[in-house]
Design an enzyme around this catalytic site. Sequence first.
Site, PDB file in Angstrom:
ATOM      1  N   ASP A   1     -27.464 -45.296 -18.257  1.00 26.77           N
ATOM      2  CA  ASP A   1     -27.768 -44.080 -17.495  1.00 26.77           C
ATOM      3  C   ASP A   1     -27.490 -44.314 -16.003  1.00 26.77           C
ATOM      4  O   ASP A   1     -26.796 -43.519 -15.351  1.00 26.77           O
ATOM      5  CB  ASP A   1     -29.238 -43.707 -17.737  1.00 26.77           C
ATOM      6  CG  ASP A   1     -29.680 -42.491 -16.951  1.00 26.77           C
ATOM      7  OD1 ASP A   1     -29.289 -41.379 -17.332  1.00 26.77           O
ATOM      8  OD2 ASP A   1     -30.413 -42.659 -15.957  1.00 26.77           O
TER       9      ASP A   1
ATOM     10  N   GLY B   1     -34.752 -27.106 -23.529  1.00 27.48           N
ATOM     11  CA  GLY B   1     -35.551 -28.340 -23.670  1.00 27.48           C
ATOM     12  C   GLY B   1     -36.355 -28.557 -22.402  1.00 27.48           C
ATOM     13  O   GLY B   1     -36.757 -27.588 -21.740  1.00 27.48           O
TER      14      GLY B   1
ATOM     15  N   LYS C   1     -24.589 -42.652 -13.367  1.00 29.70           N
ATOM     16  CA  LYS C   1     -24.980 -42.044 -12.092  1.00 29.70           C
ATOM     17  C   LYS C   1     -24.255 -42.703 -10.913  1.00 29.70           C
ATOM     18  O   LYS C   1     -23.794 -42.015 -10.003  1.00 29.70           O
ATOM     19  CB  LYS C   1     -26.495 -42.126 -11.930  1.00 29.70           C
ATOM     20  CG  LYS C   1     -27.239 -41.187 -12.908  1.00 29.70           C
ATOM     21  CD  LYS C   1     -28.717 -41.492 -12.945  1.00 29.70           C
ATOM     22  CE  LYS C   1     -29.474 -40.513 -13.834  1.00 29.70           C
ATOM     23  NZ  LYS C   1     -30.864 -40.937 -14.083  1.00 29.70           N
TER      24      LYS C   1
HETATM   25  N1  HSE Z   1     -33.809 -41.053 -18.321  1.00 30.73           N
HETATM   26  C1  HSE Z   1     -33.505 -40.709 -16.979  1.00 30.73           C
HETATM   27  C2  HSE Z   1     -34.380 -41.563 -16.065  1.00 30.73           C
HETATM   28  C3  HSE Z   1     -33.773 -39.248 -16.758  1.00 30.73           C
HETATM   29  O1  HSE Z   1     -35.294 -42.219 -16.579  1.00 30.73           O
HETATM   30  O2  HSE Z   1     -34.133 -41.616 -14.872  1.00 30.73           O
HETATM   31  C4  HSE Z   1     -33.207 -38.696 -15.493  1.00 30.73           C
HETATM   32  O3  HSE Z   1     -31.797 -38.756 -15.483  1.00 30.73           O
END
Ligand code: HSE
Length: 405
Positions: free
Chosen positions: A196, A10, A200
């Site tokens: 997200d 991808g 992290k």
């Molecule tokens: N969707 C994530 C962002 C991609 O916008 O930071 C990188 O992890």
Amino acid sequence: MVNIAVLGYGTVGSGVIEVLRLNGESISKRCGHDINVKYILDLRDFKGEPVENLIVHDYSVILNDPEVKIIVEVMGGVEPAYTFVKEAILKGKSVCTSNKELVAKHGAELLELSKAQKVNFLFEASVGGGIPIIRPLNQSLTADEIEEITGILNGTTNYILSKMSSDNADFDTALKEAQNMGYAERNPQADVEGYDACRKIAILSSLAFGMQVDFEDIYTEGITGITDTDVLYAKAMGASIKLLATSKKVGNHVYAMVAPMLIKPTHPLFSVNGVFNGIFVRGNVIGDVMFYGSGAGKLPTASAVVADVVDAAKHIGTNIMTFWSSKKLELRDVKAVEHRFFVRVAGCDDKARALVNEVFGEIEEVKVDGREEEYSFLTGFLSEAAFEEKADRIGKPLSRIRVMF
Ligand code: HSE
């Protein structure tokens, strides 16, 4: 020569191939080995494309090929990535991944397994895209006790908030732009609801404090509640709204949260705009350190993945120690954490003002032309619990945003 296989062709997978093609010569020199992509695993065939001959659909071909020493996992998602990665490590192959869901959920276990197998599990690209942050935490900052990590860790939301502020763009238009540029997750809820960034900061906290920080324990609030009006007020205060992911040591406890926050130009993350990410780290001996760069996108993310491949190739047969125990770190309840809050309430008559003043005590009023029908103010420092109790007494505010000044 070191043979590798790439799982997933991808955005990031094709970026890995492009980086190796573009910089192959210098990468070989720095690595001491040529890196050869022997297979790419994907459901699609890519007929007529240069990678067509490398494509396989059956993972066992890769797993059972002893010539493949390093697996690049860039499929995303927990399954089947977890099963594939675990099988690879058990077969004595190192793994380099950009997969934050996988690392946040199974990082400690996969690191322990790779130590036992004398291979490596590397995941620089899982946080901050191309920004080196995992390796600094794991190697360069090991003389320090980490006291705080605060980051803009999601490019999509930072892009949306920046566009809302600089171009007066509305939320949906800015999100569509981020999606078109390939920054957003397949399900953009993961970005805009803060999930997200939560994964992290869980990874960074686990590395910083050497224990398992479960992402499910981190208080997470996204940016879907942020309106154009909030942005107007932020500008009036000379501030900007950023989705910050924080983990901080307070006494013997660590708290972690993801939430939109108002920051001023004196904050090191203030100038981190657009799709860029920034990560601020405070150590007890080094002081403050900042990391800045492209936090998402094909080539920046692939750059971090390929750097991990180089590291893995340089360390075949040796495990690079990473301090992340599977012992769970109990986080401090965020209800006890103190902030100032920016609050907007409907109604600006004397009664509304009197109630706010009675409940919140000393406040700082914030005015914006044309918004005379509401009362907006900054509170003093309050715990989350105290704020909630006070907010209940004045009725539901139109908005409330935590403040870092
Ligand atoms: N969707 C994530 C962002 C991609 O916008 O930071 C990188 O992890």
